[in-house]
Write a protein that holds these residues in place. Structure first.
Motif, mmCIF file in Angstrom:
data_model
loop_
_atom_site.group_PDB
_atom_site.id
_atom_site.type_symbol
_atom_site.label_atom_id
_atom_site.label_comp_id
_atom_site.label_asym_id
_atom_site.label_seq_id
_atom_site.Cartn_x
_atom_site.Cartn_y
_atom_site.Cartn_z
ATOM 1 N N ILE A 173 -4.263 0.817 -1.906
ATOM 2 C CA ILE A 173 -3.959 -0.523 -1.388
ATOM 3 C C ILE A 173 -3.956 -1.524 -2.548
ATOM 4 O O ILE A 173 -4.884 -1.560 -3.359
ATOM 5 C CB ILE A 173 -5.003 -0.938 -0.338
ATOM 6 C CG1 ILE A 173 -5.027 0.082 0.816
ATOM 7 C CG2 ILE A 173 -4.690 -2.333 0.208
ATOM 8 C CD1 ILE A 173 -6.178 -0.119 1.786
ATOM 9 N N ARG A 203 0.836 -1.192 0.000
ATOM 10 C CA ARG A 203 0.000 0.000 0.000
ATOM 11 C C ARG A 203 0.879 1.252 0.000
ATOM 12 O O ARG A 203 2.041 1.210 0.392
ATOM 13 C CB ARG A 203 -0.953 0.029 1.203
ATOM 14 C CG ARG A 203 -0.283 0.226 2.553
ATOM 15 C CD ARG A 203 -1.311 0.243 3.668
ATOM 16 N NE ARG A 203 -2.245 1.346 3.533
ATOM 17 C CZ ARG A 203 -3.443 1.388 4.115
ATOM 18 N NH1 ARG A 203 -3.849 0.370 4.869
ATOM 19 N NH2 ARG A 203 -4.229 2.423 3.954
ATOM 20 N N ALA A 258 -0.105 5.192 1.245
ATOM 21 C CA ALA A 258 -1.197 6.023 1.756
ATOM 22 C C ALA A 258 -2.501 5.238 1.671
ATOM 23 O O ALA A 258 -2.586 4.130 2.192
ATOM 24 C CB ALA A 258 -1.268 7.350 1.005
ATOM 25 N N ASN A 259 -3.501 5.772 0.964
ATOM 26 C CA ASN A 259 -4.795 5.089 0.890
ATOM 27 C C ASN A 259 -4.924 4.186 -0.330
ATOM 28 O O ASN A 259 -5.999 3.642 -0.589
ATOM 29 C CB ASN A 259 -5.929 6.122 0.891
ATOM 30 C CG ASN A 259 -6.010 6.868 2.214
ATOM 31 O OD1 ASN A 259 -5.760 6.301 3.263
ATOM 32 N ND2 ASN A 259 -6.334 8.158 2.149
ATOM 33 N N SER A 262 -0.876 10.499 7.300
ATOM 34 C CA SER A 262 -2.199 10.942 6.851
ATOM 35 C C SER A 262 -2.798 11.969 7.812
ATOM 36 O O SER A 262 -3.672 12.742 7.429
ATOM 37 C CB SER A 262 -3.143 9.751 6.702
ATOM 38 O OG SER A 262 -3.264 9.057 7.926
#
Length: 358
Positions: free
Chosen positions: A64, A59, A61-62, A283
């Motif tokens: 994945i 992954r 950050a966001n 984040s």
């Protein structure tokens, strides 16, 4: 790596991310060539920090990785075939590829901010396959012909250089802008080169690693400050960077993205100045935003880039920017070298940019 199909035709191969620290060169079937597309034989590809995050943790950050994915996005190559409606490129042309395909329909795209498109399909960013492959199919409009004196490796470096160029545009760096750069990793060093090309007369850089600071010095940084990772040292380091600058700090680029680096950036930048957050390590952060707001310090975010390739190629063509010193390690497209390249990049140290030559 090239394999032959039963009929003798070359089979397209790519580096697939299959699991944590597991890359395998396997067949990669390309989509059909559309009328506005080109087929590119990839010749140079650099490893980015986001590639390393995907490799180490599946992954970034966001984003994945949920299924096997071809990795890589910093690339250049040679046109092999063109679609029926392509007029500006021809087989044999050397090109640098901009890796993100936006929808072109949403308001962000229509207003020119296509890098923020919610439907962006970006090489090597899940779920979109990347470009560490023998060949890829890509829109012709996102392939930029290389000047004769710009190499394929330099063409691949347009992608990370675009981050620095976009940041300097967003922060309005010019001949009267003093610049502080926090972090002398690959993007920090690229931002140094971009800031110089935009005319910044004085650049101070910080890092925890003495060897990285030495590289920054060789690339033209005026002053270097070695810092710690401890928040308790932030106040003293703010004084140190302000003293090193010798005048107000107009723009600070945080190329790390931690609580401490943003705290330093907000406190060190002059009243009315700008802080540009490039590094996205966390984040969420806890930072002294209110005192900075009271001094009208503007906080600017950037995400990738937009409309940067022509300027990057001009900087490279004219010699205003030389990215060649950033390429510290070179690898072939073999299973052994793919493993070694990502392990080298993941270790960091003296590895700035690991480059594949296909």
């Amino acid at each position: 790596m090239v394999q032959k199909k039963d009929g003798g035709e070359e089979e397209n191969m790519a580096a697939w991310l299959l699991g944590v620290q597991t890359l395998r060169i396997q067949p990669y079937q390309l989509p059909p060539l559309g009328p506005h597309d080109v087929k590119v034989s990839i010749k140079a590809l650099g490893i980015c920090g986001s590639d390393v995050h995907h490799f180490k943790t599946m992954r970034c950050a966001n984003f994945i990785v949920k299924k096997p994915m071809v990795i890589g996005h910093e690339c250049a190559g040679i046109i092999e075939a063109i679609g029926s409606e392509v007029k500006n490129l021809a087989p044999g042309d050397r090109v640098a590829l901009e890796p993100g395909i936006s929808c072109s329909r949403c308001n962000l795209c229509k207003n020119g901010r296509y890098n923020l498109c919610r439907e962006m399909r970006f090489f090597g960013s899940p779920p979109t396959n990347g470009s560490l492959a023998n060949k890829v199919v890509h829109p012709a409009s996102l392939c930029y012909k290389l000047p004769e004196n710009v190499s394929l490796e330099e063409g691949a470096m347009c992608e990370p250089l675009s981050v620095g160029v976009h940041a300097c545009r967003r922060a309005q760096v010019g001949p009267e802008t003093t610049v502080l750069i926090l972090g002398a990793g690959p993007i920090g060093l690229i931002t140094l080169l971009a800031a110089r090309a935009f005319g910044a007369p004085r650049v101070v850089m910080t890092d925890v690693d003495e060897s990285r600071l030495a590289i920054a010095k060789s690339l033209g940084a005026d002053e270097l400050i070695q810092v710690s990772t401890e928040m308790k040292d932030a106040s003293e380091e703010v004084v140190n960077v302000q003293t090193a600058m010798g005048s107000g700090i107009d723009v600070t680029f945080d190329c790390v993205g931690y609580n401490k680096t943003m705290t330093t950036a907000l406190n060190a930048t002059r009243s009315g100045g700008k802080v540009c957050l490039i590094g996205l390590a966390l984040s969420e952060m806890t930072i002294p935003l209110t005192p900075a707001a009271a001094r009208e310090v503007d906080v600017i975010g950037i995400f990738r880039y937009r409309n940067t390739w022509p300027l990057c190629l001009d900087f490279l063509k004219t010699g205003k920017i030389d990215v060649k010193p950033l390429i510290t390690h070179r690898f072939k497209f073999t299973q052994e070298d793919v493993d070694a390249a990502f392990e080298t990049s993941a270790r960091g140290g003296n590895a700035i940019k690991c480059m594949f030559n296909l």
